[in-house]
Design a protein around this motif. Structure first.
Motif, PDB file in Angstrom:
ATOM      1  N   GLN A   1       5.390   0.941   9.564  1.00 47.93           N
ATOM      2  CA  GLN A   1       4.022   1.410   9.386  1.00 47.93           C
ATOM      3  C   GLN A   1       3.897   2.886   9.747  1.00 47.93           C
ATOM      4  OE1 GLN A   1       1.056  -0.920  11.415  1.00 47.93           O
ATOM      5  NE2 GLN A   1      -0.659   0.274  10.593  1.00 47.93           N
TER       6      GLN A   1
ATOM      7  N   TYR B   1       5.508   4.967   6.943  1.00 49.60           N
ATOM      8  CA  TYR B   1       4.652   5.045   5.764  1.00 49.60           C
ATOM      9  C   TYR B   1       3.534   6.070   5.972  1.00 49.60           C
ATOM     10  CZ  TYR B   1       6.352   1.511   2.512  1.00 49.60           C
ATOM     11  OH  TYR B   1       7.091   0.833   1.572  1.00 49.60           O
ATOM     12  N   LYS B   2       2.924   6.043   7.143  1.00 47.95           N
ATOM     13  CA  LYS B   2       1.850   7.004   7.433  1.00 47.95           C
ATOM     14  C   LYS B   2       2.375   8.431   7.393  1.00 47.95           C
ATOM     15  CE  LYS B   2      -1.799   8.209  10.720  1.00 47.95           C
ATOM     16  NZ  LYS B   2      -1.577   9.636  10.507  1.00 47.95           N
TER      17      LYS B   2
ATOM     18  N   SER C   1      -5.582   4.937   1.713  1.00 43.30           N
ATOM     19  CA  SER C   1      -4.360   4.191   2.009  1.00 43.30           C
ATOM     20  C   SER C   1      -4.661   3.116   3.055  1.00 43.30           C
ATOM     21  CB  SER C   1      -3.252   5.125   2.514  1.00 43.30           C
ATOM     22  OG  SER C   1      -3.613   5.684   3.759  1.00 43.30           O
TER      23      SER C   1
ATOM     24  N   PHE D   1      -2.656  -0.269   5.280  1.00 43.05           N
ATOM     25  CA  PHE D   1      -1.395  -0.922   5.635  1.00 43.05           C
ATOM     26  C   PHE D   1      -1.739  -2.135   6.503  1.00 43.05           C
ATOM     27  CE2 PHE D   1       2.587  -1.837   7.616  1.00 43.05           C
ATOM     28  CZ  PHE D   1       3.584  -1.308   6.808  1.00 43.05           C
TER      29      PHE D   1
ATOM     30  N   SER E   1       1.155  -2.583   1.643  1.00 47.51           N
ATOM     31  CA  SER E   1       0.683  -1.199   1.629  1.00 47.51           C
ATOM     32  C   SER E   1       0.004  -0.921   0.294  1.00 47.51           C
ATOM     33  CB  SER E   1       1.852  -0.226   1.824  1.00 47.51           C
ATOM     34  OG  SER E   1       1.447   1.101   1.570  1.00 47.51           O
TER      35      SER E   1
END
Length: 425
Positions: A27, A30-31, A48, A50, A59
């Motif tokens: 996570q 991804y951020k 966005s 998640f 996601s």
């Protein structure tokens, strides 16, 4: 035996607990990548989300690709990824080892339902996030057949595998056996398309779109054949290649580019070994990075790109680039005809001492061009061009000797000469 049993129990427990902590890492990763995308001038992340369970997650990212074109709307893309967390992941492609594996659905707003269904059902994108936080992406386009207004098209399955490693290296391959299409007038066959690349970042940023890289790129097409419905050949291209290779030494880059066709049959002509080789020498990578950054900024405001202030910036950076005396060379522009070989070459430089950044028109005085070329006379005669070429021969702009026509061109200090004959400009 007891120790082995305990080790197996510990391994199972670790495998059950690890996905929870790995999910936290995924996570965060991804951020980080979404934030980097959002910093780009060409991409805007609209939203966005998640969500995460113990072993898997989801996601969803909506982003807009900014085209800076009044005639074309910006493109909004929605990417939904179903994630499975490591360390051991069971997928449709087999067992994977990594932090996570995702299967993505891509939707583009504004497309008609047929195109949207094709993207959803025929294009498959999966990505493995490795233990070193690299990305290994697989792209599959399924085989399909479609018919529109009596025209049929059959495309073979295409597969690509690309790796983005350590935030600075991108490499991989794409293979596509090709397609066949039949229209009311012709049959077209494209055979064996491949793409391979291996690029290493040396300046700029992939996410910002201003990356400067070294390495190779190759794109090939084995053949393109176009026949009329009676089977007569209208066009044939074999052994098509586009390749590029860039290297750096002492902060100066060399880029070699090559375009090639092993065989061309068109308009009643049969040609072989068509080739164009271009070399860019002594490009200062630090100045190129500055130019990249400037052009990225200017693209965000296309209307003012060529205003006086921006042109001054471009002129200053151009002068800095010329300080290392870069050159552009066409080392080989040639093709083999049944009557003989047509070939030419060219070299372009700019005198840094003559170019004045405050006066962009001074580029004409600073520009130096040397070129030459030759062709077999029988080929010129066969094409019916000899009367026109004869006119240039009479003017001394073309030389005819031993069944060959040729020229030598020189442009320097704003003056053009051909075969040592000065041409008023």
């Amino acid at each position: 035996m007891k120790n082995l049993f305990i080790a197996m129990i510990l391994l199972i427990i670790a495998s059950l607990i690890a996905p929870k902590f790995i999910g936290d890492t995924v996570q965060a990763e991804y951020k980080l990548r979404i934030d980097k995308l959002n910093e780009s001038h060409a991409i805007s992340v609209n939203s966005s989300t998640f969500s995460r369970n113990w072993f898997n997650g989801m996601s969803t990212v909506e982003l807009t690709v900014v085209l800076d074109n009044d005639e074309i709307d910006n493109i909004t893309v929605i990417i939904e990824e179903s994630l499975s967390f490591g360390p051991v992941i069971f997928t449709d492609e087999g067992v994977k080892f990594g932090l996570s594996h995702s299967q993505a659905n891509v939707n583009i707003k504004g497309l008609d339902s047929e195109v949207s269904n094709f993207i959803h059902n025929k294009i498959h994108l999966s990505t493995l996030l490795t233990y070193t936080k690299g990305l290994v992406s697989t792209i599959i386009v399924d085989e399909f057949t479609t018919e529109v207004d009596g025209n049929t098209l059959t495309s073979a399955k295409a597969v690509g595998l690309f790796t983005f490693e350590n935030e600075n290296r991108l490499y991989g391959d794409f293979t596509w056996p090709g397609l066949k299409t039949t229209t009311r007038d012709a049959k077209v066959v494209v055979s064996n398309v491949t793409l391979s690349l291996d690029q290493t970042l040396i300046a700029g940023d992939y996410y910002q779109g201003n990356a400067i890289t070294t390495g190779g790129f190759d794109f090939t097409i084995a053949a393109i054949n176009v026949n009329d419905l009676a089977g007569n050949k209208a066009l044939a291209l074999e052994g098509l290649l586009f390749s590029a290779l860039s290297t750096v030494a002492n902060d100066l880059m060399e880029i070699k580019m090559n375009y090639r066709a092993d065989k061309i049959i068109a308009a009643g002509q049969s040609l072989e070994k068509a080739n164009l080789s271009i070399v860019f020498n002594d490009l200062n990578i630090k100045v190129m990075q500055e130019l990249n950054e400037l052009m990225t900024e200017l693209s965000a405001d296309a209307l003012d790109m060529f205003n006086a202030e921006n042109m001054d910036k471009i002129s200053v950076l151009s002068a800095k680039l010329l300080a290392d005396q870069p050159t552009i060379k066409v080392t080989d522009l040639s093709v083999q005809t049944p009557e003989g070989k047509i070939e030419s070459s060219m070299e372009v430089t700019v005198d840094k001492n003559t170019y004045d950044p405050s006066n962009i028109t001074s580029i004409m005085q600073a520009l130096k061009v040397k070129a030459n070329g030759k062709a077999p006379t029988p080929f010129v005669v066969k094409l019916g061009l000899m009367p026109m070429v004869q006119m240039y021969i009479d003017q001394g702009l073309v030389i005819q000797q031993d069944q060959e026509v040729s020229f030598i061109l020189d442009f320097s200090q704003g003056q053009l000469s051909v075969n040592n004959k000065v041409i008023p400009l």
